[in-house]
Design an enzyme around this catalytic site. Structure first.
Site, PDB file in Angstrom:
ATOM      1  N   CYS A 291      63.731  42.187 -53.806  1.00 54.03           N
ATOM      2  CA  CYS A 291      64.012  42.878 -55.067  1.00 54.03           C
ATOM      3  C   CYS A 291      63.217  44.175 -55.171  1.00 54.03           C
ATOM      4  CB  CYS A 291      63.753  41.964 -56.256  1.00 54.03           C
ATOM      5  SG  CYS A 291      62.245  41.038 -56.116  1.00 54.03           S
TER       6      CYS A 291
ATOM      7  N   GLU B   9      72.435  47.045 -56.467  1.00 52.51           N
ATOM      8  CA  GLU B   9      71.519  46.395 -55.544  1.00 52.51           C
ATOM      9  C   GLU B   9      72.337  45.810 -54.391  1.00 52.51           C
ATOM     10  OE1 GLU B   9      69.488  42.700 -56.853  1.00 52.51           O
ATOM     11  OE2 GLU B   9      67.690  43.637 -56.018  1.00 52.51           O
TER      12      GLU B   9
ATOM     13  N   GLU C   9      62.583  37.757 -63.585  1.00 55.19           N
ATOM     14  CA  GLU C   9      62.383  38.744 -62.519  1.00 55.19           C
ATOM     15  C   GLU C   9      63.747  38.930 -61.873  1.00 55.19           C
ATOM     16  OE1 GLU C   9      59.723  40.339 -62.038  1.00 55.19           O
ATOM     17  OE2 GLU C   9      58.055  39.068 -62.697  1.00 55.19           O
TER      18      GLU C   9
ATOM     19  N   GLY D 147      65.989  35.949 -59.780  1.00 55.43           N
ATOM     20  CA  GLY D 147      67.300  35.929 -59.137  1.00 55.43           C
ATOM     21  C   GLY D 147      68.138  37.097 -59.606  1.00 55.43           C
ATOM     22  N   SER D 148      69.438  36.886 -59.645  1.00 57.25           N
ATOM     23  CA  SER D 148      70.340  37.995 -59.958  1.00 57.25           C
ATOM     24  C   SER D 148      70.287  38.331 -61.444  1.00 57.25           C
ATOM     25  CB  SER D 148      71.767  37.623 -59.564  1.00 57.25           C
ATOM     26  OG  SER D 148      72.200  36.508 -60.314  1.00 57.25           O
ATOM     27  N   THR D 149      70.567  39.583 -61.752  1.00 56.34           N
ATOM     28  CA  THR D 149      70.598  40.034 -63.141  1.00 56.34           C
ATOM     29  C   THR D 149      71.691  39.275 -63.900  1.00 56.34           C
ATOM     30  OG1 THR D 149      69.790  42.165 -62.411  1.00 56.34           O
ATOM     31  CG2 THR D 149      70.800  42.112 -64.570  1.00 56.34           C
TER      32      THR D 149
ATOM     33  N   VAL E 108      72.910  36.134 -63.482  1.00 53.79           N
ATOM     34  CA  VAL E 108      72.498  34.785 -63.902  1.00 53.79           C
ATOM     35  C   VAL E 108      71.335  34.878 -64.893  1.00 53.79           C
ATOM     36  CG1 VAL E 108      71.564  32.561 -63.128  1.00 53.79           C
ATOM     37  CG2 VAL E 108      73.366  33.674 -61.811  1.00 53.79           C
ATOM     38  N   GLY E 109      70.447  35.851 -64.702  1.00 57.26           N
ATOM     39  CA  GLY E 109      69.335  36.048 -65.644  1.00 57.26           C
ATOM     40  C   GLY E 109      69.845  36.276 -67.062  1.00 57.26           C
TER      41      GLY E 109
HETATM   42  P1  NAP Z   1      71.382  33.728 -58.270  1.00 58.40           P
HETATM   43  O1  NAP Z   1      72.697  33.087 -58.399  1.00 58.40           O
HETATM   44  O2  NAP Z   1      70.843  34.467 -59.415  1.00 58.40           O
HETATM   45  O3  NAP Z   1      70.356  32.574 -57.824  1.00 58.40           O
HETATM   46  C1  NAP Z   1      68.992  32.489 -58.182  1.00 58.40           C
HETATM   47  C2  NAP Z   1      68.640  31.064 -58.599  1.00 58.40           C
HETATM   48  O4  NAP Z   1      69.304  30.736 -59.817  1.00 58.40           O
HETATM   49  C3  NAP Z   1      69.091  30.005 -57.587  1.00 58.40           C
HETATM   50  O5  NAP Z   1      68.155  28.956 -57.555  1.00 58.40           O
HETATM   51  C4  NAP Z   1      70.403  29.545 -58.203  1.00 58.40           C
HETATM   52  O6  NAP Z   1      70.809  28.282 -57.763  1.00 58.40           O
HETATM   53  C5  NAP Z   1      70.059  29.537 -59.657  1.00 58.40           C
HETATM   54  N1  NAP Z   1      71.229  29.544 -60.545  1.00 58.40           N
HETATM   55  C6  NAP Z   1      72.507  29.941 -60.251  1.00 58.40           C
HETATM   56  N2  NAP Z   1      73.298  29.783 -61.323  1.00 58.40           N
HETATM   57  C7  NAP Z   1      72.520  29.289 -62.325  1.00 58.40           C
HETATM   58  C8  NAP Z   1      72.771  28.925 -63.678  1.00 58.40           C
HETATM   59  N3  NAP Z   1      73.969  29.056 -64.235  1.00 58.40           N
HETATM   60  N4  NAP Z   1      71.753  28.451 -64.430  1.00 58.40           N
HETATM   61  C9  NAP Z   1      70.507  28.339 -63.896  1.00 58.40           C
HETATM   62  N5  NAP Z   1      70.225  28.662 -62.624  1.00 58.40           N
HETATM   63  C10 NAP Z   1      71.215  29.136 -61.833  1.00 58.40           C
HETATM   64  O7  NAP Z   1      71.372  34.709 -57.024  1.00 58.40           O
HETATM   65  P2  NAP Z   1      72.314  34.594 -55.724  1.00 58.40           P
HETATM   66  O8  NAP Z   1      73.709  34.245 -56.109  1.00 58.40           O
HETATM   67  O9  NAP Z   1      71.626  33.720 -54.788  1.00 58.40           O
HETATM   68  O10 NAP Z   1      72.261  36.080 -55.178  1.00 58.40           O
HETATM   69  C11 NAP Z   1      73.204  37.039 -55.653  1.00 58.40           C
HETATM   70  C12 NAP Z   1      72.568  38.425 -55.738  1.00 58.40           C
HETATM   71  O11 NAP Z   1      71.479  38.397 -56.663  1.00 58.40           O
HETATM   72  C13 NAP Z   1      71.927  38.952 -54.466  1.00 58.40           C
HETATM   73  O12 NAP Z   1      72.836  39.493 -53.593  1.00 58.40           O
HETATM   74  C14 NAP Z   1      70.935  39.943 -55.010  1.00 58.40           C
HETATM   75  O13 NAP Z   1      71.548  41.161 -55.307  1.00 58.40           O
HETATM   76  C15 NAP Z   1      70.467  39.298 -56.285  1.00 58.40           C
HETATM   77  N6  NAP Z   1      69.197  38.549 -56.089  1.00 58.40           N
HETATM   78  C16 NAP Z   1      68.044  39.072 -56.545  1.00 58.40           C
HETATM   79  C17 NAP Z   1      66.848  38.390 -56.337  1.00 58.40           C
HETATM   80  C18 NAP Z   1      65.555  38.914 -56.813  1.00 58.40           C
HETATM   81  O14 NAP Z   1      64.531  38.590 -56.243  1.00 58.40           O
HETATM   82  N7  NAP Z   1      65.515  39.690 -57.874  1.00 58.40           N
HETATM   83  C19 NAP Z   1      66.834  37.193 -55.681  1.00 58.40           C
HETATM   84  C20 NAP Z   1      68.039  36.645 -55.218  1.00 58.40           C
HETATM   85  C21 NAP Z   1      69.200  37.338 -55.448  1.00 58.40           C
HETATM   86  P3  NAP Z   1      71.852  28.166 -56.509  1.00 58.40           P
HETATM   87  O15 NAP Z   1      71.036  28.429 -55.314  1.00 58.40           O
HETATM   88  O16 NAP Z   1      72.344  26.793 -56.556  1.00 58.40           O
HETATM   89  O17 NAP Z   1      72.911  29.190 -56.743  1.00 58.40           O
HETATM   90 MG    MG Z   2      74.571  32.940 -57.483  1.00 55.15          MG
END
Ligand code: NAP
Ligand code: MG
Length: 463
Positions: free
Chosen positions: A271, A365, A237, A215-217, A219-220
């Protein structure tokens, strides 16, 4: 560090991103529900780790066969839930099948070593970790789930899987198929709902021994900080801002014709998207001339249509975010492709010419169908510009000079590079990032290691 866990998830309405129609409602798992699922997974681990390797392999193959039989159904679900083109969605479901088949070979090949020592025999074992939490983003709901659960299960772990709140439908179906194929209850449990509830509980719950996060950097980083408290194992990732480097000696026609697909696939929500194109200055104008018709040719339209090459973005919020880099920043748009008008989260393929390497659109990104193009002077300049990023996930190098192809491949700081193509992902080869794109490798022969501990046992032969 205190890592905040919210308690309750509410109902979430799933919208079709191509039409904005309501598809269904999904109930979110609460913190209590998450704890109960983790407890079931922990109990299931005691028996799953003891299942004979050949039987575990057989169950994974049956699961793969069940996925294969459900490809049309899974693909149709993904088209509606995520707006993926039907061609992509079928590939994605097939990828889950292939990854399961590939790792079904692993239980019988989880070899340890016998290491020569004095006065005894020394053996190593690859032991399962326990319950593994897999957190999946919305951009590739099926493949990313499979890259986590297939090797984790093969190595003898049980899995709790949290799909993104926006895209839970295929993951829920995969969980049902696993049960129907004979995987015991609790071995793979899918928990739809919010990251701040379920994902966060994976971080704080002591029985979750490893987290596999994509997911996002942002939250990572939070998860990494939270995981420190229990020294929890982690694979991350994260994002990317990958470079497509085109040298003057390349097959320019081919480089230009394929460049749109290297970035606009999945509407750029990838990504690995090659969202920075670097072109050697002497062929920069010619490349743009060839690139324009290629961008205009990309077929953007209803994702269920067989010839659609690009669908909508996942949500209104994502479209707003993408647009902020172009309309918001007043970027210099060179040319654009077409996209449907009216309902749905459509955004056209867009090529921008940044004023320099400091522009936001060049550095961040975008996660949408926006690509930025800049010229470079020579090989050293190309490598320096490609590496001038906090990310390092993938990238492409176009040249007919094999020595240069290898030199630049070694010099670019990224985990997945392709020469004269834009391919990043094969289930049999490693995938993962350098720098802030994350750490750990998924897929390929090495992906079992992060789901096991190496145990060393010395047996004395004296006395
Ligand atoms: P995100 O918030 O990082 O979501 C990825 C996963 O993490 C989702 O299942 C999300 O659940 C979960 N999550 C969110 N907050 C969390 C926490 N505090 N603890 C544990 N897990 C948590 O990504 P996004 O908000 O969907 O996307 C935002 C941006 O991230 C995108 O615009 C893009 O730039 C980047 N992104 C990158 C990738 C990649 O493949 N590297 C993938 C997605 C997004 P919820 O669905 O409930 O939020
Ligand atoms: Mg998010």
């Amino acid at each position: 560090m205190t890592y905040t866990v919210e308690r309750s998830s509410t109902m979430h309405t799933i919208l079709d991103p191509a039409t904005e129609e309501v598809v269904t409602e999904v109930a979110g798992t609460s913190a209590e529900g998450t704890d109960a699922a983790i407890a079931t997974a922990r109990r299931a681990f005691d028996s799953w780790r003891g299942v004979a390797p050949a039987d575990r392999a057989r169950l994974l193959r049956r699961f793969a066969d069940a996925v294969d039989e459900a490809i049309d159904e899974l693909a149709a679900l993904e088209v509606r839930n995520s707006g993926h083109t039907i061609t992509n969605a079928r590939w994605e479901a097939g990828n889950v099948r292939d990854v399961l088949h590939y790792y079904a070979g692993a239980p019988e090949r989880l070899f340890g070593r016998q290491i020569p020592v004095s006065d005894g025999v020394d053996l190593t074992f690859k032991e399962a970790l326990g319950v593994v939490g897999v957190i999946v983003p919305w951009n590739f709901p099926m493949p990313i789930a499979g890259w986590g659960f297939a090797p984790a299960l093969a190595a003898g772990n049980t899995v709790v899987l949290k799909p993104a709140e926006l895209t839970p439908l295929t993951a829920i179906r995969l969980g049902e198929l696993a049960l129907a194929a004979g995987l015991p209850e609790g071995v793979l449990t899918v928990l739809p709902g919010k990251g701040s509830v379920i994902g966060a509980r994976f971080v704080t719950h002591p029985d979750v021994r490893k987290i596999c996060f994509t997911g996002s950097t942002e939250v990572g980083k939070q998860i990494m900080a939270g995981a420190a408290d229990q020294v929890k194992r982690l694979t991350l990732e994260l994002g990317g801002k990958s470079a497509n480097v085109v040298f003057a000696d390349a097959d320019l026609e081919q480089a230009a014709a394929t460049a749109p697909y290297g970035v606009f696939d999945n509407a750029g929500q990838d990504c690995c998207a090659r969202s920075r194109i670097l072109v050697e200055r002497s062929v920069y104008d010619r490349f743009l001339e060839l690139f324009e018709p290629a961008v205009r040719r990309v077929k953007v339209g209803p994702p269920s249509e067989a010839d659609a090459e690009m669908g909508p973005l996942i949500s209104a919020q994502q479209r707003e975010r993408v647009s902020s880099y172009v309309e918001g920043d007043g970027a210099d748009v060179a040319f654009r492709g077409d996209s449907p008008q009216g309902r749905g989260y459509w955004y056209p393929p867009t090529v921008v010419l940044p004023s320099g390497a400091d522009d936001r659109v060049w550095r961040e990104e975008v996660f949408g169908p926006v690509v930025a193009v800049l010229p470079f002077d020579d090989e050293a300049d190309a490598v320096a510009k490609a590496n001038d990023s906090e990310y390092g996930l993938s990238g492409s190098i176009w040249t007919r000079d094999i020595g240069r192809a290898l030199r630049v491949s070694r010099a670019v700081e990224a985990g997945n590079l392709s020469v004269n193509s834009h391919s990043s992902v094969r289930y049999s080869t490693p995938f993962g990032g350098y720098k802030q794109s994350g750490f750990g490798r998924e897929l390929g022969p090495d992906a079992l290691d992060p789901f096991t501990e190496v145990k060393n046992v010395f047996i004395s032969t004296e006395g």
